[in-house]
Design a protein around this motif. Structure first.
Motif, short mmCIF file in Angstrom:
data_model
loop_
_atom_site.label_atom_id
_atom_site.label_comp_id
_atom_site.label_asym_id
_atom_site.label_seq_id
_atom_site.Cartn_x
_atom_site.Cartn_y
_atom_site.Cartn_z
N ASN A 16 30.73 57.56 -17.58
CA ASN A 16 31.25 57.49 -16.22
C ASN A 16 30.19 56.89 -15.30
OD1 ASN A 16 29.83 59.85 -14.54
ND2 ASN A 16 30.21 60.59 -16.63
N LEU A 17 30.64 56.41 -14.16
CA LEU A 17 29.74 55.70 -13.25
C LEU A 17 28.73 56.61 -12.57
CD1 LEU A 17 31.72 52.94 -11.30
CD2 LEU A 17 29.51 52.70 -12.44
N LEU A 18 29.04 57.90 -12.40
CA LEU A 18 28.10 58.79 -11.73
C LEU A 18 26.87 59.03 -12.61
CD1 LEU A 18 27.29 60.55 -9.38
CD2 LEU A 18 28.64 62.42 -10.38
N LEU A 19 27.09 59.37 -13.88
CA LEU A 19 25.95 59.55 -14.79
C LEU A 19 25.21 58.23 -14.96
CD1 LEU A 19 24.35 61.27 -16.73
CD2 LEU A 19 26.06 60.82 -18.51
N PHE A 20 25.96 57.13 -15.00
CA PHE A 20 25.37 55.79 -15.06
C PHE A 20 24.42 55.60 -13.88
CE2 PHE A 20 25.13 51.26 -14.56
CZ PHE A 20 25.44 50.69 -15.79
N GLU B 78 19.11 55.20 -11.17
CA GLU B 78 18.10 55.54 -10.17
C GLU B 78 16.82 56.05 -10.81
OE1 GLU B 78 18.20 55.11 -6.70
OE2 GLU B 78 19.78 53.83 -7.46
N LEU B 79 16.94 56.76 -11.93
CA LEU B 79 15.74 57.18 -12.65
C LEU B 79 14.93 55.97 -13.09
CD1 LEU B 79 16.69 60.19 -14.97
CD2 LEU B 79 14.84 60.08 -13.28
N MET B 80 15.61 54.91 -13.50
CA MET B 80 14.90 53.68 -13.86
C MET B 80 14.17 53.09 -12.66
SD MET B 80 16.88 51.40 -16.65
CE MET B 80 18.48 51.49 -15.90
N GLY B 81 14.80 53.17 -11.50
CA GLY B 81 14.12 52.71 -10.29
C GLY B 81 12.84 53.48 -10.03
N ALA C 290 14.29 56.49 -21.88
CA ALA C 290 15.34 57.50 -21.88
C ALA C 290 16.37 57.22 -20.80
CB ALA C 290 14.73 58.89 -21.68
N SER C 291 15.92 56.77 -19.64
CA SER C 291 16.84 56.47 -18.54
C SER C 291 17.78 55.34 -18.91
CB SER C 291 16.05 56.11 -17.28
OG SER C 291 15.16 57.14 -16.93
N MET C 292 17.24 54.27 -19.51
CA MET C 292 18.08 53.15 -19.91
C MET C 292 19.08 53.55 -20.99
SD MET C 292 18.83 49.97 -19.44
CE MET C 292 19.76 48.69 -20.28
N LEU C 293 18.63 54.35 -21.93
CA LEU C 293 19.52 54.79 -23.00
C LEU C 293 20.61 55.72 -22.45
CD1 LEU C 293 16.84 55.46 -25.76
CD2 LEU C 293 18.57 53.64 -25.77
#
Length: 736
Positions: A176-180, A185-188, A166-169
């Motif tokens: 935008n870069l903030l949501l990106f 960070e969730l992936m981390g 879900a994080s990658m998707l």
């Protein structure tokens, strides 16, 4: 069906799977319910993602943006050979976007939403399908993972990989870069949870911390770059419209503006800081050290990290912000780091014995190809290789998991035996489906036509050659040769020759890395009394994903098969962009290099390892060089003796300062404050309170005395008056 309007569900469906498995007890306590929930919801997301792709092909996108002026100028200056005077700014195809006001930013509202363009749609299709195959594979692979908490631990595993997906998707869809960055960070977090999933193994715990801390180093740079972009643009939204970061006026302004560092343009500082995020997440030198150790997690996690999520995110970050890179002076640095990493990791892979670590260094090398492509401006080729590599590397990692699963029937659940290629041999006879699908991934990885890797890797090498980046071309060609060599070594030792698993050896790094005997599951004590059986083929839940991914390893490259006149991929992700003309000489050299590397690998290892304890044929020939490669150029040891030692030393100093300076100052301050409080108490109690009380009591006494004089009798008042006159007369007579 309007799939464009449903695209926001693609990350939310696996996120819902994570929430349901984690918070709903009937699902979380059942292995079957947890993996069924994850598979069904991710399957729905996959259907929507591929529906978006189909709709974009059949109908096209609405609201087509104008091609950036700089891109048009670059295209007009392009030479007949395909070179160009400056790096073209990509258009990313047409797009479809939806957003909503999220939070006030001082002058308006910061908006969150999703953006669909060519790169996004293809990434969504790849990530959902590859992740679904990995989820399905996990059902069989994790079936016996019961120690110490039974099926609930398997439920936790499926919840984590659902959140990872879900994080990658979400990152891919972000407009935008903030949501990106939030999804990044969730992936981390997910990588930390999954690499350390077998937390009872010291090596897994250490690998999880190593991955988390190392990637955070790059993330700090990315966050600073993101803040700098917002400071200059007033926005973090992707797009060509005014106020968005692909806008021509903004790009031209940061190209010429000076930054906080003299001599470096604003664009270069932005791109350099953002690229630090890629160096960390995509494990480029010198922050590459976490990725091989990430193999301590379950094999499906390795496949997810190396194919569909984590490392793909770093390359996609540069692609997503490439307009800023295109007007910066950072691209030569990007090309150097990518090319160096490609060759550096390929050299290390030659001397590894762990089947998963060989593939891990292969991933490092292939990521180097992609980053080098970005550095020479060939972002379309980088994205193409990112997508094809995801399929065949997921296939190879899942294939290695199938091999490990089969080997455990013979050597038990000790990963240091089940993953050592020297204990394998002739597995093609025991595991025919795994062998055939693994071979598809092998041919794709080393770049043999017509497999997918040939088309995408050849595109990168062709771009380097045509645009006169001959150093990059030479380094990548050398890396391609080594890739064919070490992968052939792995194929020959694993699937051919004599089976050596009946008398296995243990990997030399076992003690150093703290491995215990708890491998990947089934951790009761039965494997200590293991009765050896022949390796066996994996169950259908594991072989079906291998077959699906092998089809993509074979056919996915045809979407951009230049020699066949097919340029669909390039036109889809960057309409109007330059398309390099296919060159038979360059392709022929690349293929010949791969064949020579494979041939040398076969000749070197066809008669090697008659027994598991035999020495590698190259170990004696290369001597200390082999030792250097086997120990990964001692980079980890260098870091241990420098950065880690300095950090530990600084920690010790800070601890001493805390105990002997800060604590003493705090304690002294406390004692001084207590002393002053005591003095204040004395002053207050014995001076202020007593004096005040005495004055009050005296006033009362005087009042009482005065009150007695008010009798109401005239003769008393007459006496007072007479006494007062006498007193005044005496004062007058004697005082004056």
């Amino acid at each position: 069906m309007p799939f464009f309007d449903l695209a926001w569900l693609i990350p939310l469906l696996p996120l819902a799977a994570f929430v349901l498995i984690t918070l709903v007890p009937p699902i979380g306590r059942s292995r079957k319910a947890s993996y069924t929930t994850a598979l069904v919801l991710l399957g729905l997301a996959t259907v929507i993602a591929w529906g978006v792709l189909a709709q974009s092909i059949s109908e096209g996108f609405p609201n087509a943006p104008l091609v950036a002026a700089a891109s048009q100028e670059s295209a007009s200056e392009a030479t007949a050979e395909g070179g160009h005077a400056e790096t073209a700014i990509p258009t990313f195809g047409n797009f479809y976007a939806k957003s909503f006001a999220w939070a006030p930013d001082g002058s308006g509202f910061f908006k969150f939403g999703y953006r669909l363009d060519g790169a996004t749609v293809l990434m969504l299709a790849m990530v959902t399908l590859a992740a679904w195959c990995i989820h399905l594979f996990s059902v069989g692979y994790m079936a016996h993972d019961e120690f110490p908490t039974g099926h609930q631990r398997q439920s936790r595993f499926f919840s984590y990989i659902a959140l990872f997906t879900a994080s990658m998707l979400g990152m891919t869809l972000a407009d935008n870069l903030l949501l990106f960055f939030i999804c990044w960070e969730l992936m981390g977090l997910c990588s930390f949870l999954l690499i350390g999933f077998w937390f009872f193994k010291p090596s897994a715990r250490e690998a999880a911390k190593k991955a988390f801390i190392t990637t955070r180093i790059g993330d700090v740079g990315m966050m600073l770059g993101m803040m700098y972009i917002y400071n200059k643009a007033g926005s973090l939204t992707f797009g060509h419209e005014p106020g968005q970061i692909y806008n021509g006026e903004f790009l031209e302004s940061i190209k010429t503006a000076t930054s906080l560092i003299p001599g470096i343009s604003a664009a270069s500082l932005m791109a350099g800081l953002v690229f630090l995020g890629t160096v960390g997440k995509s494990a480029q030198f010198p922050l590459h050290v976490w990725l091989p150790d990430a193999m301590e997690g379950p094999t499906p996690v390795s496949a997810l990290i190396h194919a569909a999520t984590m490392v793909a995110a770093g390359v996609f970050l540069v692609i997503r912000t490439f307009p800023i890179f295109a007007v910066s002076e950072v691209l030569p640095v990007v090309a150097f780091i990518g090319a160096f990493t490609a060759l550096f990791a390929a050299l290390i892979a030659v001397a590894q014995y762990d089947i998963k670590r060989i593939l891990a260094f292969s991933t490092l090398s292939q990521l180097g190809f992609m980053v080098a492509a970005l550095g020479i401006g060939a972002w379309v080729a980088a994205l193409f290789h990112l997508l094809t590599h995801a399929f065949f590397k997921a296939l190879l990692f899942l294939g290695s998991g199938s091999v490990i699963h089969g080997m455990e029937a013979t050597v038990g659940h000790d990963p240091d035996k089940a993953q050592d290629i020297r204990n394998m041999g002739t597995l093609r006879k025991f595991m025919p489906i795994t062998f055939l699908t693994y071979m598809a991934g092998f041919f794709a990885l080393i770049g043999i036509p017509p497999f997918a890797g040939f088309w995408s890797k050849d595109e990168i090498i062709l771009d380097a050659f045509l645009h006169h980046h001959y150093v990059v071309y030479g380094v990548l060609t050398a890396a391609a040769f080594l890739t064919a060599f070490y992968m052939t070594r792995q194929i020959v030792v694993v699937f051919f020759g004599k089976f050596r698993g009946y008398e296995p050896r243990k990997l030399a790094h076992a003690a150093a890395h703290g491995h215990d005997d708890h491998g990947h599951g089934d951790h009761d004590d039965h494997h200590h009394h293991h009765e050896a059986h022949d390796p066996h083929e994996s169950p259908r839940s594991m072989t079906i994903p291998l077959i699906i991914l092998s089809l993509f390893a074979v056919f996915a490259g045809f979407v951009n098969a230049g020699f066949l006149g097919i340029h669909w991929f390039a036109d889809y992700v960057n309409p109007g962009g330059l398309i390099p003309k296919p060159d038979f000489m360059v392709a022929g050299i690349a293929t010949a290099v791969a064949l020579v590397g494979a041939g040398l690998g076969y000749l070197t290892y066809r008669n090697a390892f008659k027994n598991a304890n035999d020495r590698d044929p190259l170990a004696g020939a290369l001597g200390p060089i082999w030792t250097l490669l086997e120990n990964r150029f001692y980079i980890d040891q260098i870091y241990d003796k420098t950065f880690i030692a300095l950090t530990y030393g600084a920690g010790q100093v800070m601890n001493w300062i805390d105990r002997h300076v800060v604590d003493r100052v705090v304690n002294l301050t406390g004692l001084l404050t207590l002393f002053i409080g005591r003095i204040n108490f004395i002053i207050d109690d014995f001076s202020l309170n007593t004096v005040t009380d005495d004055i009050g009591e005296g006033t009362i006494m005087v009042g009482d005395g005065v009150r007695q004089s008010a009798t109401g009798k005239i003769q008393d008042y007459g006496a007072y008056i007479f006494g007062g006159v006498v007193l005044l007369a005496l004062i007058y007579m004697y005082a004056f």
